[in-house]
Scaffold this active site. Structure first.
Site, PDB file in Angstrom:
ATOM      1  N   HIS A  81       0.832  -1.215   0.000  1.00 26.31           N
ATOM      2  CA  HIS A  81       0.000   0.000   0.000  1.00 26.31           C
ATOM      3  C   HIS A  81       0.867   1.265   0.000  1.00 26.31           C
ATOM      4  O   HIS A  81       0.678   2.177   0.805  1.00 26.31           O
ATOM      5  CB  HIS A  81      -0.955  -0.010   1.197  1.00 26.31           C
ATOM      6  N   ASP A 255      -6.326   1.547   4.261  1.00 21.46           N
ATOM      7  CA  ASP A 255      -4.954   1.151   3.937  1.00 21.46           C
ATOM      8  C   ASP A 255      -4.409   1.924   2.743  1.00 21.46           C
ATOM      9  O   ASP A 255      -3.189   2.069   2.593  1.00 21.46           O
ATOM     10  CB  ASP A 255      -4.888  -0.348   3.630  1.00 21.46           C
TER      11      ASP A 255
END
Length: 356
Positions: A81, A255
């Site tokens: 991420h 995220d």
């Protein structure tokens, strides 16, 4: 935990040595003895694992304490991420790590095979935790999603019709709620209506429509994903101020930066905060709440790629599988993710050039 004993056994049977940090599996209800029986070598300290292993398998991105442990040429295979984390991006580049992100491994059809299992779990959890937060002792307005005889059902709004959103919608239906789902893919919305027999109301996503829906909702679940990129904000602060006190918003996209303007990451230990008297649940790594389920689901998805990387090496593995090549984030101090480059204004290279 990033691998089960069965996954360890598969790697060992291919002639590889597998190092497992002692106690790492306990949270997933897997003992050291089970890993040892599968052929793993148990190591007491994470520092030693990082120092000796050529490839690191993790569930989540490295934490700050692990930054100094990464080294040139080491392969890191995990969720990253990066579009929401400039510091980690720069560390991976500066340390020359070959980082492959689970979430951007993508098939020719656009499927995300390593993200889908966790997305399914996160989607199902989103409705579950949302229903929990709606209870008055936990800060909510005291609404039961399934309602009661002669009492209206809870109104659930789901933003995004992908794996997360559809999983959340189906659980909400199972709880007896009224469900509205917003997306921009007409084919996907048609599929959802057909599969649910019209029980889920779908609507093309516009700022106006989302705003109206939020004002009427008891629970809003944000599940929008742009693979590898930072998530756009679909719910503004002004929209939140129109919601009834005690309404709940669950941001599964946290995220990747979150899809609510007021979102910021929280933890399982302290999962919620309030904005304009609404309850925000923005826990990063939601599947971490159900580690036994998550570990098994993740290993089922990642094992074939992990074995290929271990057998052939990263270069040959990426050359053999275009889906895995799309997951490459960094190598040799260069960035190979266009969305991350766009997010931070960094130069991006093409993986095709690297592989020749």
């Amino acid at each position: 935990m990033a691998i089960t004993p069965a996954g360890v056994h598969a790697l060992v049977s291919h002639g590889h040595e597998v190092l497992v940090q002692a106690g790492a599996g306990l949270g997933s209800a897997i003992t050291d003895a089970q890993y040892r029986a599968a052929g793993a070598t148990l190591i007491e300290e994470a520092k030693t694992v990082w120092g000796e292993a050529e490839m690191i398998l993790k569930v989540k991105e490295p934490v700050a304490e692990e930054y100094a442990l990464m080294r040139q040429g080491q392969v890191l295979f995990t969720y990253l991420h990066l579009a929401a984390d400039r510091e980690l991006t720069e560390v991976l580049l500066n340390r020359g790590v070959t980082a492959i992100a689970y979430e951007t491994v993508e098939t020719d059809s656009g499927a995300l095979p390593l993200l889908s299992p966790m997305s399914e779990i996160a989607g199902r959890l989103a409705t579950q935790v949302g229903a929990h937060c709606l209870m008055q002792p936990y800060g909510g307005k005291g609404t039961l999603l399934g309602g009661g005889t002669g009492v209206h059902k809870g109104d659930v709004v789901v933003l995004g019709g992908g794996v997360v959103g559809f999983s959340a919608a189906r659980v909400a239906l199972g709880m007896g709620a009224r469900v509205r789902l917003f997306d921009v893919d007409e084919e996907r919305m048609r599929y959802i209506e057909e599969v649910t027999g019209g029980a889920v109301d779908t609507e093309y996503s516009t700022s106006f429509g989302v705003g109206q829906a939020c004002a009427e909702a008891d629970l809003v679940i944000g599940s929008v994903l742009v693979p590898g990129a930072r998530t756009p904000h679909l719910v503004s602060h002004e929209m939140v101020t129109t919601m009834a006190p005690g309404s709940v918003l669950v941001d599964v996209a946290i995220d990747q930066g979150g899809c609510f303007a007021d979102s910021h990451p929280t933890s399982h230990d302290d999962p919620t905060f309030r904005v304009s008297d609404t309850v925000f649940y923005c826990v990063a790594n939601m599947p971490g709440a159900v580690p036994h389920t998550a570990t098994n689901a993740l290993t089922n998805a990642t094992l074939r790629y992990a074995v290929l990387l271990a057998d052939e090496g990263w270069r040959e593995a990426l050359a053999a599988r275009a889906d895995l090549a799309r997951g490459l984030a960094t190598h040799g101090g260069r960035l190979y993710s266009a969305p991350v480059g766009e997010a931070f204004g960094l130069e991006n290279s093409a993986v095709e050039e690297l592989l020749g």
